[in-house]
Write an enzyme that holds these catalytic residues in place. Structure first.
Site, PDB file in Angstrom:
ATOM      1  N   TYR A  52      71.361   5.616  36.059  1.00  0.00           N
ATOM      2  CA  TYR A  52      71.525   6.442  34.863  1.00  0.00           C
ATOM      3  C   TYR A  52      71.846   7.883  35.263  1.00  0.00           C
ATOM      4  O   TYR A  52      71.174   8.826  34.857  1.00  0.00           O
ATOM      5  CB  TYR A  52      70.248   6.452  34.015  1.00  0.00           C
ATOM      6  CG  TYR A  52      69.708   5.117  33.598  1.00  0.00           C
ATOM      7  CD1 TYR A  52      70.537   4.009  33.408  1.00  0.00           C
ATOM      8  CD2 TYR A  52      68.351   4.950  33.365  1.00  0.00           C
ATOM      9  CE1 TYR A  52      70.021   2.785  33.033  1.00  0.00           C
ATOM     10  CE2 TYR A  52      67.826   3.732  32.969  1.00  0.00           C
ATOM     11  CZ  TYR A  52      68.655   2.658  32.815  1.00  0.00           C
ATOM     12  OH  TYR A  52      68.133   1.441  32.431  1.00  0.00           O
ATOM     13  N   HIS A 120      67.221  -3.406  39.728  1.00  0.00           N
ATOM     14  CA  HIS A 120      67.990  -3.103  38.515  1.00  0.00           C
ATOM     15  C   HIS A 120      69.068  -4.154  38.261  1.00  0.00           C
ATOM     16  O   HIS A 120      69.923  -4.397  39.100  1.00  0.00           O
ATOM     17  CB  HIS A 120      68.628  -1.720  38.663  1.00  0.00           C
ATOM     18  CG  HIS A 120      69.068  -1.133  37.358  1.00  0.00           C
ATOM     19  ND1 HIS A 120      69.392   0.190  37.206  1.00  0.00           N
ATOM     20  CD2 HIS A 120      69.218  -1.679  36.119  1.00  0.00           C
ATOM     21  CE1 HIS A 120      69.724   0.430  35.954  1.00  0.00           C
ATOM     22  NE2 HIS A 120      69.635  -0.702  35.274  1.00  0.00           N
TER      23      HIS A 120
END
Length: 363
Positions: A52, A120
């Site tokens: 992110y 992730h």
């Protein structure tokens, strides 16, 4: 093991709101002031990822700032981050890369430990890579760098398969699973996998991320950041969501608020451990304030004779409040119609095709 309790509450603040996927200039945001405001409302758990970009950098700076550390002890906070995903199409689950990612996160947050580290979007890599990365995280947990190990991704059924395999082959379960867009007013299929997560896989807690489906379930549609329109929802689903948002507005309600109430209430009512922890969005003081007030509408206090101090005092599912919203919930789901429980492929065909090309080139 489960890192969540009454002192941490049912809510995690997600860090994607400070990413270039969501906004055009995350560095212009008053991150420290926003995090301090979230803490003042009772939020104690925060989730981000190096993927992110630059969320982890911005949040790390905020949580290292004396204005925050002088008021909130590290032991009162839950810091969650991820590893393994580098860009939209690049993953590195090798032990060396996992260790390097965790060490970088530790440095960014100026802390000696992280409360949870997830692999992730684990469905994008092979099972061998997934197990190897989790094994490395288990080692780092034993070494004291991590308190809890988790896996994250989109499809709950696939995550459950991976979690079961981890327990069988590595001899211990992952502590936390995070999945997104599968417990909301459009899609509730996370419920089908809860039994396997808490049963065969032995997972301590499941987190529900993206309760408004990455911005789809709101007036105005999906957010567009620096990286353009990243949302995988097809046109038909987007059109149905927009139609539902218009209908909700006509009822004097707000689509995002209603969708969040549905997600929080439904998950709190079906989660087999009675926790129903939801990851909220919100990259501004206004958004976080509104979201916290919305969450409180679906939860109630254990003891109504005392005054609530903050969000953490709202710990029980409020069935009566949920029932009042049921006609609106039904109206939205009726409009969504054929799109109820629709899921997109993760990874999609384009990613799989590109990965196959790379493999052939490496031969």
């Amino acid at each position: 093991m489960n890192p969540f309790n009454k002192s941490t509450g049912r809510v995690v603040l997600g860090g994607a709101g400070w990413s270039r996927q969501i906004v055009t200039d995350p560095t212009s945001k008053p991150v420290l002031q926003t995090i301090l405001h979230a803490l003042s409302l009772g939020i104690r758990a925060f989730d981000t990822s190096p993927y992110y970009d630059p969320s982890e950098i911005l949040l790390g700076a905020a949580f290292s700032d004396p204005a925050l550390t002088s008021k909130y002890p590290r032991s009162d906070l839950l810091l969650l981050t991820k590893c393994g995903r580098i860009t939209a199409n690049d993953f590195d689950y090798s032990p060396a890369a996992i260790r390097a990612s965790v060490r970088r996160s530790l440095d960014r947050f100026s802390t000696t430990y992280l409360d949870v580290v997830f692999t992730h979007d684990v469905e994008f890599v092979s099972r061998e890579e997934a197990l190897g990365a989790v094994k490395t995280l288990f080692e780092m947990r034993d070494e004291g760098y991590i308190k809890h190990v988790g896996i994250s991704g989109y499809p709950p059924a696939v995550l459950a398969d991976i979690a079961v395999e981890i327990r069988q082959k590595l001899g211990k379960p992952v502590d936390v699973v995070q999945t997104y867009c599968h417990m909301n007013i459009q899609n509730t299929t996370l419920q089908r996998s809860l039994g396997r997560f808490y049963g065969d896989a032995g997972v301590g807690i499941v987190l529900n991320a993206s309760p408004i489906c990455m911005g789809l379930l709101r007036k105005g549609g999906v957010p567009i950041g620096e990286l353009g329109d990243f949302h995988p929802a097809p046109r038909g689903l987007r059109e149905a969501a927009a139609k539902a948002a218009d209908w909700v507005e006509g009822q004097g309600e707000n689509m995002a608020s209603l969708a969040l109430r549905y997600a929080v209430g439904t998950f709190a009512s079906v989660d087999e451990k009675g926790l129903g922890v939801t990851i909220l969005g919100g990259g501004s003081i206004e958004e976080i304030t509104e979201n916290v007030e919305t969450v409180k509408k679906m939860l109630k206090m254990e003891d109504n004779s005392v005054e609530a101090l903050d969000l953490r005092d709202y710990s029980l599912f409020d069935e009566e409040a949920y029932k009042k919203d049921e006609p609106l919930f039904k109206g939205v789901r009726d409009i969504l119609g054929e799109w109820i429980d629709y899921t997109w492929d993760s990874p999609d065909a384009a990613f799989l095709e590109e990965r196959e090309k790379r493999k052939n080139q490496e031969k």
